[in-house]
Design an enzyme around this catalytic site. Structure first.
Site, short mmCIF file in Angstrom:
data_model
loop_
_atom_site.label_atom_id
_atom_site.label_comp_id
_atom_site.label_asym_id
_atom_site.label_seq_id
_atom_site.Cartn_x
_atom_site.Cartn_y
_atom_site.Cartn_z
N HIS A 96 0.84 -1.21 0.00
CA HIS A 96 0.00 0.00 0.00
C HIS A 96 0.87 1.25 0.00
O HIS A 96 0.66 2.17 -0.80
CB HIS A 96 -0.91 -0.02 1.22
CG HIS A 96 -1.77 1.19 1.37
ND1 HIS A 96 -3.11 1.20 1.07
CD2 HIS A 96 -1.48 2.45 1.80
CE1 HIS A 96 -3.60 2.40 1.29
NE2 HIS A 96 -2.64 3.17 1.75
N GLU A 97 1.86 1.28 0.89
CA GLU A 97 2.69 2.47 1.00
C GLU A 97 3.55 2.66 -0.24
O GLU A 97 3.83 3.80 -0.64
CB GLU A 97 3.57 2.39 2.26
CG GLU A 97 2.80 2.35 3.58
CD GLU A 97 1.83 3.50 3.74
OE1 GLU A 97 2.08 4.59 3.17
OE2 GLU A 97 0.81 3.33 4.44
N HIS A 142 -5.85 8.48 -2.30
CA HIS A 142 -6.42 7.14 -2.44
C HIS A 142 -7.54 7.16 -3.48
O HIS A 142 -8.70 6.93 -3.15
CB HIS A 142 -6.95 6.64 -1.09
CG HIS A 142 -5.88 6.42 -0.08
ND1 HIS A 142 -6.02 6.78 1.24
CD2 HIS A 142 -4.64 5.90 -0.19
CE1 HIS A 142 -4.92 6.47 1.91
NE2 HIS A 142 -4.05 5.93 1.07
N HIS A 171 2.19 4.85 -2.88
CA HIS A 171 2.31 6.30 -2.69
C HIS A 171 3.60 6.85 -3.30
O HIS A 171 3.80 8.07 -3.32
CB HIS A 171 2.23 6.65 -1.21
CG HIS A 171 0.84 6.56 -0.64
ND1 HIS A 171 -0.22 7.30 -1.15
CD2 HIS A 171 0.34 5.83 0.39
CE1 HIS A 171 -1.31 7.03 -0.45
NE2 HIS A 171 -1.01 6.14 0.48
#
Length: 252
Positions: free
Chosen positions: A94-95, A104, A98
């Site tokens: 998930h990170e 999101h 970024h």
């Protein structure tokens, strides 16, 4: 791309907390599991660090598009207990998104889904990370890469061994076992809840509180320089990427 380049430059863990050696090992293991995904996209992370913020919902944050990624390794309220590895790996995926997307939005979620699929495919093909993680030393220590055909042979052999071991065992390749009589609705619901938890546990990097958290990790963390990837391990990693890409092509 260099033959031996470092995708994660440094690890940072909190020596003052229980099981600190395991925490450092966990950070290294997580990095090793996502390295093929990072290498394929040319992503880099400056510092991969653990953090233990008082906000119990916070699971991870990406500071300045990969300059530092913070991961919660321990259960809130009990720093002696480490979270399941796969849960933290999912937070790491998930990170990493970024590094490319800030909000999101739909593009973010599409990329996260893609990274999850690739991670599952790597596990399904038998990829378990690098050999040096067993005792903190690289295996072989070679400076010249083995031929690609040999790397591909080793990768395919590992994939076939994993399939053989899983055949008839009721286990999902690349994941934990799903036993007979398991409530599949609960399995699906748990997976959905984990996604929601990770979403809610991702810190808003525009907030002043995140700057405080990052500063705190700089003060409390003990840094460990990453080693260069062994040339043989790098070649095998690339062979696993080829296997996953081949699997994806066969789907469509």
């Amino acid at each position: 791309m260099q033959e031996q380049d470092i995708l994660v430059s440094e690890y940072q863990h909190e020596k003052s907390r229980p099981r600190e050696a395991e925490a450092l090992q966990t950070l290294r293991k997580i990095a090793s599991l996502v390295k093929p995904i990072m290498r394929q996209r040319g992503w880099r992370v400056g510092i991969l660090t653990e953090f233990y913020p008082p906000e119990q919902n916070l699971l991870g944050l990406n500071w300045n598009r990969g300059q530092k990624i913070c991961l919660r390794l321990r259960y809130p309220g009990d720093e002696r207990q480490l979270l399941p590895l796969e849960q933290v790996v999912d937070t790491m995926l998930h990170e990493l998104c970024h590094n490319v997307h800030g909000p999101h939005n739909e593009a973010f979620h599409n990329l996260w889904n893609q990274l999850r699929d690739e991670h599952e495919s790597l596990l399904r093909e038998g990829y378990t990370g690098e050999g040096f993680l067993s005792e903190g030393h690289k295996l072989g220590g070679s400076t010249q890469r083995i031929p690609m055909h040999e790397a591909q042979r080793r990768a395919r052999a590992a994939a076939e061994k994993r399939r053989t071991l899983a055949a008839g065992s009721g286990q999902k390749l690349g994941g934990s076992g799903i036993g007979r009589g398991t409530d599949m609705r609960k399995v699906i619901a748990d997976a959905a809840q984990r996604r929601i938890d990770i979403m809610r546990g991702c810190a808003d990097t525009d907030s002043a509180r995140v700057r405080e958290i990052v500063d705190q990790t700089n003060k409390s963390g003990s840094k460990t320089k990453a080693e260069e990837d062994d040339a043989d391990e790098e070649a095998i990693m690339l062979a696993y990427i080829d296997l996953v890409q081949e699997e994806e092509r066969e789907k469509y």
